[in-house]
Write a protein that holds these residues in place. Structure first.
Motif, PDB file in Angstrom:
ATOM      1  N   SER A 281       0.828  -1.212   0.000  1.00 14.56           N
ATOM      2  CA  SER A 281       0.000   0.000   0.000  1.00 14.56           C
ATOM      3  C   SER A 281       0.856   1.253   0.000  1.00 14.56           C
ATOM      4  O   SER A 281       0.539   2.219  -0.693  1.00 14.56           O
ATOM      5  N   ILE A 282       1.916   1.238   0.812  1.00 13.05           N
ATOM      6  CA  ILE A 282       2.780   2.424   0.873  1.00 13.05           C
ATOM      7  C   ILE A 282       3.420   2.676  -0.495  1.00 13.05           C
ATOM      8  O   ILE A 282       3.445   3.808  -0.976  1.00 13.05           O
ATOM      9  N   VAL A 283       3.889   1.601  -1.133  1.00 14.46           N
ATOM     10  CA  VAL A 283       4.538   1.751  -2.442  1.00 14.46           C
ATOM     11  C   VAL A 283       3.535   2.308  -3.456  1.00 14.46           C
ATOM     12  O   VAL A 283       3.835   3.267  -4.188  1.00 14.46           O
TER      13      VAL A 283
ATOM     14  N   ASN B  37       1.587   6.839  -6.669  1.00 14.09           N
ATOM     15  CA  ASN B  37       0.479   7.713  -7.076  1.00 14.09           C
ATOM     16  C   ASN B  37       0.807   9.176  -6.859  1.00 14.09           C
ATOM     17  O   ASN B  37       0.315  10.042  -7.570  1.00 14.09           O
ATOM     18  N   MET B  38       1.625   9.445  -5.851  1.00 13.76           N
ATOM     19  CA  MET B  38       2.010  10.830  -5.578  1.00 13.76           C
ATOM     20  C   MET B  38       3.278  11.217  -6.324  1.00 13.76           C
ATOM     21  O   MET B  38       3.810  12.307  -6.117  1.00 13.76           O
ATOM     22  N   GLY B  39       3.782  10.315  -7.151  1.00 15.46           N
ATOM     23  CA  GLY B  39       4.968  10.624  -7.951  1.00 15.46           C
ATOM     24  C   GLY B  39       6.274  10.529  -7.181  1.00 15.46           C
ATOM     25  O   GLY B  39       7.276  11.128  -7.568  1.00 15.46           O
ATOM     26  N   LEU B  40       6.271   9.786  -6.079  1.00 15.05           N
ATOM     27  CA  LEU B  40       7.475   9.686  -5.257  1.00 15.05           C
ATOM     28  C   LEU B  40       8.243   8.394  -5.533  1.00 15.05           C
ATOM     29  O   LEU B  40       7.646   7.367  -5.878  1.00 15.05           O
ATOM     30  N   ASP B  41       9.553   8.449  -5.370  1.00 13.97           N
ATOM     31  CA  ASP B  41      10.377   7.248  -5.370  1.00 13.97           C
ATOM     32  C   ASP B  41      10.224   6.561  -4.020  1.00 13.97           C
ATOM     33  O   ASP B  41       9.946   7.226  -3.017  1.00 13.97           O
ATOM     34  N   VAL B  42      10.450   5.259  -3.997  1.00 20.03           N
ATOM     35  CA  VAL B  42      10.373   4.541  -2.729  1.00 20.03           C
ATOM     36  C   VAL B  42      11.674   3.780  -2.475  1.00 20.03           C
ATOM     37  O   VAL B  42      12.189   3.099  -3.365  1.00 20.03           O
ATOM     38  N   VAL B  43      12.175   3.901  -1.258  1.00 17.90           N
ATOM     39  CA  VAL B  43      13.375   3.171  -0.854  1.00 17.90           C
ATOM     40  C   VAL B  43      13.012   2.300   0.349  1.00 17.90           C
ATOM     41  O   VAL B  43      12.438   2.796   1.320  1.00 17.90           O
ATOM     42  N   ALA B  44      13.329   1.013   0.281  1.00 18.23           N
ATOM     43  CA  ALA B  44      13.137   0.131   1.434  1.00 18.23           C
ATOM     44  C   ALA B  44      14.422   0.110   2.255  1.00 18.23           C
ATOM     45  O   ALA B  44      15.509  -0.056   1.701  1.00 18.23           O
ATOM     46  N   GLU B  45      14.300   0.294   3.562  1.00 18.35           N
ATOM     47  CA  GLU B  45      15.473   0.314   4.445  1.00 18.35           C
ATOM     48  C   GLU B  45      15.681  -1.028   5.119  1.00 18.35           C
ATOM     49  O   GLU B  45      14.726  -1.725   5.448  1.00 18.35           O
TER      50      GLU B  45
ATOM     51  N   LEU C 181       6.644  -6.122  -5.395  1.00 17.64           N
ATOM     52  CA  LEU C 181       5.697  -5.087  -4.953  1.00 17.64           C
ATOM     53  C   LEU C 181       5.978  -3.730  -5.621  1.00 17.64           C
ATOM     54  O   LEU C 181       5.408  -2.719  -5.234  1.00 17.64           O
ATOM     55  N   ASN C 182       6.897  -3.736  -6.602  1.00 15.74           N
ATOM     56  CA  ASN C 182       7.233  -2.520  -7.354  1.00 15.74           C
ATOM     57  C   ASN C 182       8.044  -1.491  -6.585  1.00 15.74           C
ATOM     58  O   ASN C 182       8.110  -0.332  -6.980  1.00 15.74           O
ATOM     59  N   CYS C 183       8.616  -1.898  -5.466  1.00 15.19           N
ATOM     60  CA  CYS C 183       9.525  -1.001  -4.758  1.00 15.19           C
ATOM     61  C   CYS C 183      10.854  -1.052  -5.504  1.00 15.19           C
ATOM     62  O   CYS C 183      11.446  -2.114  -5.645  1.00 15.19           O
ATOM     63  N   GLU C 184      11.314   0.092  -6.020  1.00 11.20           N
ATOM     64  CA  GLU C 184      12.453   0.023  -6.945  1.00 11.20           C
ATOM     65  C   GLU C 184      13.828   0.180  -6.306  1.00 11.20           C
ATOM     66  O   GLU C 184      14.811  -0.230  -6.882  1.00 11.20           O
ATOM     67  N   PHE C 185      13.884   0.779  -5.093  1.00  8.46           N
ATOM     68  CA  PHE C 185      15.202   1.041  -4.495  1.00  8.46           C
ATOM     69  C   PHE C 185      15.308   0.444  -3.089  1.00  8.46           C
ATOM     70  O   PHE C 185      14.294   0.309  -2.398  1.00  8.46           O
ATOM     71  N   ALA C 186      16.535   0.133  -2.693  1.00  9.67           N
ATOM     72  CA  ALA C 186      16.729  -0.420  -1.356  1.00  9.67           C
ATOM     73  C   ALA C 186      18.124  -0.127  -0.815  1.00  9.67           C
ATOM     74  O   ALA C 186      19.058   0.157  -1.557  1.00  9.67           O
ATOM     75  N   GLN C 187      18.198  -0.203   0.513  1.00 11.64           N
ATOM     76  CA  GLN C 187      19.480  -0.164   1.218  1.00 11.64           C
ATOM     77  C   GLN C 187      19.444  -1.294   2.235  1.00 11.64           C
ATOM     78  O   GLN C 187      18.379  -1.677   2.694  1.00 11.64           O
ATOM     79  N   GLY C 188      20.588  -1.790   2.607  1.00 15.36           N
ATOM     80  CA  GLY C 188      20.605  -2.818   3.637  1.00 15.36           C
ATOM     81  C   GLY C 188      21.866  -3.642   3.576  1.00 15.36           C
ATOM     82  O   GLY C 188      22.622  -3.584   2.594  1.00 15.36           O
ATOM     83  N   PHE C 189      22.082  -4.417   4.657  1.00 19.65           N
ATOM     84  CA  PHE C 189      23.301  -5.195   4.780  1.00 19.65           C
ATOM     85  C   PHE C 189      23.426  -6.232   3.667  1.00 19.65           C
ATOM     86  O   PHE C 189      24.511  -6.700   3.369  1.00 19.65           O
ATOM     87  N   LEU C 190      22.299  -6.617   3.031  1.00 18.98           N
ATOM     88  CA  LEU C 190      22.375  -7.538   1.894  1.00 18.98           C
ATOM     89  C   LEU C 190      23.300  -6.974   0.818  1.00 18.98           C
ATOM     90  O   LEU C 190      24.069  -7.710   0.197  1.00 18.98           O
TER      91      LEU C 190
END
Ligand code: C2E
Ligand code: CA
Ligand code: CA
Ligand code: CA
Length: 279
Positions: free
Chosen positions: A221-223, A228-236, A250-259
């Protein structure tokens, strides 16, 4: 505290004074680090989940005490905020970050943006934009290479004023990200009005994304809302391949993490992205 429960009182006051002693120690170390200029900035890469490639980075401050170890920013940032030292800390971090980024961009080694975390006191400084623009100029970094991360708590304290400050920063070409999204109390009405470019979904939602359907639905839902608001999404805080693959679905395009990478010392940063996350 009451002096009746005998042991209880003693235990309570002992743990309180331990706490106070620790705070004093950390404050001293921080003052010393500022005075002798040994506050460090580490950098964590941000990657595209589609391509697994490096797209940007986040600056994270470190207080390293010689022969003792590292004091976590989760401990000393709140203290710096209370004592007012945060203004100095923030300015050092921003300057070092702009200096490093400027060097990497000039060498053609890094593209995209470097994100710097802003604390509440810093965000509310009357001459914030001017200070930042001066540092950018002195360090030779274009504003388009800088992104500032602000938490919900900071902007929701006085949303109208926050919108003014954010607009001013945006007008200078600086991107803004709402950090730790989902842990605070953003109202959707304001979210729509904040001039931000990026939402960072807090690690707490990512941790159990494959175990708990509710968490997965929440992230979905957040993604969708962010897009819809034209924002990029980053998963932490992505730590395993299954999380990365679910986020991609889920169409989340960016991420950061120990992986992908832990925060790295500046000396190791370029080598690391060259060998593991080539652009
Ligand atoms: P944050 O901005 O939410 O930064 C993300 C934190 O999660 C960082 O912790 C990072 O090292 C950690 N992290 C990244 N990936 C993973 C992962 O896969 N697993 C786990 N367990 N952790 C991961 P760090 O560096 O200890 O910083 C903690 C917080 O301190 C930051 O949270 C931010 O709120 C604050 N902070 C750090 N540097 C600065 C700074 O320069 N200025 C200000 N104002 N705050 C800062
Ligand atoms: Ca952050
Ligand atoms: Ca965060
Ligand atoms: Ca956080």
């Amino acid at each position: 505290a009451k002096n009746r429960g005998g042991n209880t009182y003693q235990f309570f006051s002992e743990s309180m004074s331990k706490n106070a002693v620790r705070r004093l120690q950390v404050e001293n170390q921080l003052r010393n680090a500022l005075k002798n200029n040994y506050l460090q900035v580490h950098y964590q890469p941000k990657v595209s989940l589609r391509t697994n490639k490096f797209v940007g980075l986040e600056a994270l401050v470190r207080l390293e005490i010689p022969d003792t170890g590292v004091i976590s920013p989760s401990e000393f940032i709140p203290l710096a905020e209370e004592t007012g030292l945060i203004i100095d800390v923030g300015e050092r971090v921003l300057r070092q970050t702009c200096r490093d980024m400027s060097e990497w961009v000039a060498a053609g080694a890094v593209q995209g943006r470097v994100a710097v975390n802003l604390s509440a006191k810093q965000f509310l400084q009357p001459d914030l934009t001017k200070r930042i623009m001066t540092i950018l100029q002195e360090e030779g970094l274009a504003a388009e290479h800088l992104e500032l991360e602000i938490t919900e708590g900071v902007v929701m304290d006085d949303p109208e004023r926050a919108i003014e400050i954010m607009t001013e920063l945006n007008n200078c070409g600086i991107h803004l990200a709402l950090d730790d999204f989902g842990t605070g109390y953003s109202s959707l009405a304001y979210l729509k009005r904040f001039p931000i470019q990026t939402l960072k979904i807090d690690k707490a939602f990512i941790d159990d994304i494959n175990g708990a359907e509710r968490d997965r639905n929440m992230v979905a839902s957040i993604v969708a809302m962010a897009h819809n608001m034209g924002l990029d999404v980053v998963a932490e805080g992505v730590v395993d391949h299954d999380q990365a693959s679910t986020l991609n679905t889920l169409n989340c395009e960016f991420a950061q993490g120990f992986l992908f990478a832990k925060p790295l010392r500046r000396e190791h940063f370029l080598d690391h992205i060259r060998t593991t996350l080539a652009t």
